[in-house]
Design a protein around this motif. Structure first.
Motif, PDB file in Angstrom:
ATOM      1  N   THR A  87      47.869   4.361  12.703  1.00 19.50           N
ATOM      2  CA  THR A  87      47.565   4.904  11.377  1.00 19.50           C
ATOM      3  C   THR A  87      48.320   4.221  10.251  1.00 19.50           C
ATOM      4  OG1 THR A  87      49.307   6.596  11.430  1.00 19.50           O
ATOM      5  CG2 THR A  87      47.164   7.188  12.384  1.00 19.50           C
ATOM      6  N   GLY A  88      49.312   3.412  10.599  1.00 16.20           N
ATOM      7  CA  GLY A  88      50.188   2.832   9.594  1.00 16.20           C
ATOM      8  C   GLY A  88      51.316   3.793   9.289  1.00 16.20           C
ATOM      9  N   PRO A  89      52.361   3.316   8.625  1.00 17.48           N
ATOM     10  CA  PRO A  89      53.495   4.186   8.322  1.00 17.48           C
ATOM     11  C   PRO A  89      53.141   5.281   7.315  1.00 17.48           C
ATOM     12  CG  PRO A  89      53.810   2.009   7.363  1.00 17.48           C
ATOM     13  CD  PRO A  89      52.563   1.949   8.172  1.00 17.48           C
ATOM     14  N   CYS A  90      53.898   6.343   7.360  1.00 19.88           N
ATOM     15  CA  CYS A  90      53.734   7.457   6.432  1.00 19.88           C
ATOM     16  C   CYS A  90      54.102   6.991   5.022  1.00 19.88           C
ATOM     17  CB  CYS A  90      54.650   8.604   6.864  1.00 19.88           C
ATOM     18  SG  CYS A  90      54.567  10.056   5.806  1.00 19.88           S
ATOM     19  N   GLU A  92      50.585  17.987   4.660  1.00 19.33           N
ATOM     20  CA  GLU A  92      49.755  16.834   5.017  1.00 19.33           C
ATOM     21  C   GLU A  92      50.573  15.567   4.796  1.00 19.33           C
ATOM     22  OE1 GLU A  92      45.301  18.442   3.880  1.00 19.33           O
ATOM     23  OE2 GLU A  92      46.334  17.134   2.455  1.00 19.33           O
ATOM     24  N   ALA A  93      50.619  14.753   5.837  1.00 22.15           N
ATOM     25  CA  ALA A  93      51.257  13.444   5.743  1.00 22.15           C
ATOM     26  C   ALA A  93      50.155  12.413   5.546  1.00 22.15           C
ATOM     27  CB  ALA A  93      52.036  13.145   7.022  1.00 22.15           C
ATOM     28  N   THR A  94      50.333  11.524   4.585  1.00 16.64           N
ATOM     29  CA  THR A  94      49.369  10.440   4.372  1.00 16.64           C
ATOM     30  C   THR A  94      49.970   9.143   4.886  1.00 16.64           C
ATOM     31  OG1 THR A  94      50.211  10.153   2.123  1.00 16.64           O
ATOM     32  CG2 THR A  94      48.246  11.520   2.382  1.00 16.64           C
ATOM     33  N   THR A  95      49.091   8.254   5.340  1.00 14.86           N
ATOM     34  CA  THR A  95      49.568   6.998   5.908  1.00 14.86           C
ATOM     35  C   THR A  95      49.015   5.805   5.135  1.00 14.86           C
ATOM     36  OG1 THR A  95      47.744   6.656   7.459  1.00 14.86           O
ATOM     37  CG2 THR A  95      49.567   8.070   8.206  1.00 14.86           C
ATOM     38  N   GLN A  96      49.614   4.677   5.395  1.00 15.69           N
ATOM     39  CA  GLN A  96      49.245   3.427   4.722  1.00 15.69           C
ATOM     40  C   GLN A  96      47.771   3.079   4.907  1.00 15.69           C
ATOM     41  OE1 GLN A  96      51.078  -0.247   6.206  1.00 15.69           O
ATOM     42  NE2 GLN A  96      51.989  -0.405   4.158  1.00 15.69           N
ATOM     43  N   GLN A  97      47.198   3.467   6.039  1.00 17.99           N
ATOM     44  CA  GLN A  97      45.801   3.145   6.313  1.00 17.99           C
ATOM     45  C   GLN A  97      44.849   4.262   5.888  1.00 17.99           C
ATOM     46  OE1 GLN A  97      45.267   1.761  10.339  1.00 17.99           O
ATOM     47  NE2 GLN A  97      46.986   0.347  10.187  1.00 17.99           N
ATOM     48  N   VAL A 129      59.835  14.176   9.183  1.00 13.17           N
ATOM     49  CA  VAL A 129      58.499  13.980   9.765  1.00 13.17           C
ATOM     50  C   VAL A 129      57.913  12.663   9.268  1.00 13.17           C
ATOM     51  CG1 VAL A 129      56.124  14.829   9.780  1.00 13.17           C
ATOM     52  CG2 VAL A 129      58.014  16.426  10.139  1.00 13.17           C
ATOM     53  N   CYS A 130      57.997  12.430   7.963  1.00 13.61           N
ATOM     54  CA  CYS A 130      57.457  11.191   7.398  1.00 13.61           C
ATOM     55  C   CYS A 130      58.195   9.975   7.976  1.00 13.61           C
ATOM     56  CB  CYS A 130      57.548  11.228   5.874  1.00 13.61           C
ATOM     57  SG  CYS A 130      56.536   9.989   5.043  1.00 13.61           S
ATOM     58  N   ALA A 131      59.509  10.078   8.104  1.00  7.24           N
ATOM     59  CA  ALA A 131      60.283   8.979   8.693  1.00  7.24           C
ATOM     60  C   ALA A 131      59.863   8.730  10.138  1.00  7.24           C
ATOM     61  CB  ALA A 131      61.777   9.300   8.619  1.00  7.24           C
ATOM     62  N   MET A 132      59.671   9.816  10.898  1.00 11.54           N
ATOM     63  CA  MET A 132      59.252   9.682  12.289  1.00 11.54           C
ATOM     64  C   MET A 132      57.884   9.012  12.376  1.00 11.54           C
ATOM     65  SD  MET A 132      59.074  12.613  15.232  1.00 11.54           S
ATOM     66  CE  MET A 132      57.428  13.223  14.963  1.00 11.54           C
ATOM     67  N   LEU A 133      56.978   9.385  11.459  1.00 13.47           N
ATOM     68  CA  LEU A 133      55.637   8.797  11.457  1.00 13.47           C
ATOM     69  C   LEU A 133      55.629   7.379  10.907  1.00 13.47           C
ATOM     70  CD1 LEU A 133      53.542  11.869  10.279  1.00 13.47           C
ATOM     71  CD2 LEU A 133      53.732  10.921  12.591  1.00 13.47           C
ATOM     72  N   SER A 134      56.757   6.923  10.415  1.00 16.25           N
ATOM     73  CA  SER A 134      56.888   5.547   9.942  1.00 16.25           C
ATOM     74  C   SER A 134      57.581   4.676  10.973  1.00 16.25           C
ATOM     75  CB  SER A 134      57.674   5.515   8.623  1.00 16.25           C
ATOM     76  OG  SER A 134      56.944   6.182   7.624  1.00 16.25           O
ATOM     77  N   GLY A 135      57.908   5.278  12.114  1.00 17.69           N
ATOM     78  CA  GLY A 135      58.539   4.523  13.186  1.00 17.69           C
ATOM     79  C   GLY A 135      60.043   4.399  13.048  1.00 17.69           C
TER      80      GLY A 135
END
Length: 108
Positions: free
Chosen positions: A73-76, A93-98, A34-40
């Motif tokens: 949102t920026g990457p995870c 909860e996934a947190t992002t760079q922003q 999930v985190c990888a997916m949210l990081s593109g």
């Protein structure tokens, strides 16, 4: 942002495609996905999502959603379990760079 949260919860509230041996390991691997997916990062969606889910939400649509969220949102930067509903289901909860916090419901 509310629309993205709803979309992400719907997207990530799925059953994974393949069985795993340890529920803790399986959950952590999927949270990492999930985190990888949210990081593109590109993922082989057919190894992460069930065939039934991919019939309803094709890989191209998942890729588009993930890229749009990453741009906004920026990457995870991390993901943590908030509540364990069972050995195979967690709220996280996934947190992002922003500084965004994205709720995730994951079932393996």
């Amino acid at each position: 942002m509310y629309a993205f949260t709803l979309i992400l919860v719907l997207v990530l509230s799925i059953t994974v495609a393949r069985p795993m041996t340890s529920s803790t390991d399986a959950v952590q691997r999927r949270l990492d996905d999930v985190c990888a997916m949210l990081s593109g990062e590109p993922l082989a969606f057919d190894t992460v999502f069930s065939e039934q889910f991919l019939r309803q939400v094709p890989a191209i649509q998942l890729t588009s959603i993930a890229h749009q969220m990453t741009r906004q949102t920026g990457p995870c930067t991390g993901i943590r379990i908030v509540e364990r509903a069972s050995a195979y289901q967690v709220r996280a909860e996934a947190t992002t760079q922003q500084g965004f916090v994205i709720p995730v419901l994951l079932t393996v």
